[in-house]
Design a protein around this motif. Structure first.
Motif, short mmCIF file in Angstrom:
data_model
loop_
_atom_site.label_atom_id
_atom_site.label_comp_id
_atom_site.label_asym_id
_atom_site.label_seq_id
_atom_site.Cartn_x
_atom_site.Cartn_y
_atom_site.Cartn_z
N UNK A 1 0.84 -1.21 0.00
CA UNK A 1 0.00 0.00 0.00
C UNK A 1 0.87 1.26 0.00
N UNK A 2 1.90 1.26 0.85
CA UNK A 2 2.78 2.41 0.98
C UNK A 2 3.54 2.64 -0.33
N UNK A 3 4.06 1.58 -0.92
CA UNK A 3 4.81 1.71 -2.18
C UNK A 3 3.91 2.18 -3.31
N UNK A 4 2.68 1.69 -3.38
CA UNK A 4 1.75 2.12 -4.42
C UNK A 4 1.45 3.61 -4.30
N UNK A 5 1.27 4.09 -3.08
CA UNK A 5 1.02 5.52 -2.86
C UNK A 5 2.24 6.34 -3.26
N UNK A 6 3.44 5.86 -2.92
CA UNK A 6 4.67 6.57 -3.28
C UNK A 6 4.82 6.63 -4.80
#
Length: 75
Positions: free
Chosen positions: A21-26
């Motif tokens: 989730x964090x990587x997709x947002x980044x």
């Protein structure tokens, strides 16, 4: 251009945000800021580095947030 970046903190996201989730947002953030969905080969390294750095900063932010009215984090 891309799907919207979603809120990753509780209670909006019922469980903790995953690394994915964090990587997709980044990635969405870097795409938006750079104006490129996928960088050219000569920009790939700086693009990927930006995604990594933003993902790390996002993880630190989420780990440090204290959201009132939710259970105390024990991680």
């Amino acid at each position: 251009m891309c799907r919207s970046i979603k809120t990753l903190r509780p209670p909006v996201l019922p469980e903790e945000a995953t690394e994915e989730d964090v990587r997709a947002a980044a990635l969405q953030f870097v795409r938006k800021v750079s104006g490129f969905r996928a960088p050219a080969a000569h920009n790939r390294e700086v693009f990927d580095r930006a995604v990594d750095e933003i993902a790390e900063a996002t993880a630190r932010l989420l780990d440090g947030l204290e959201v009132r009215g939710t259970a105390v984090r024990t991680s």
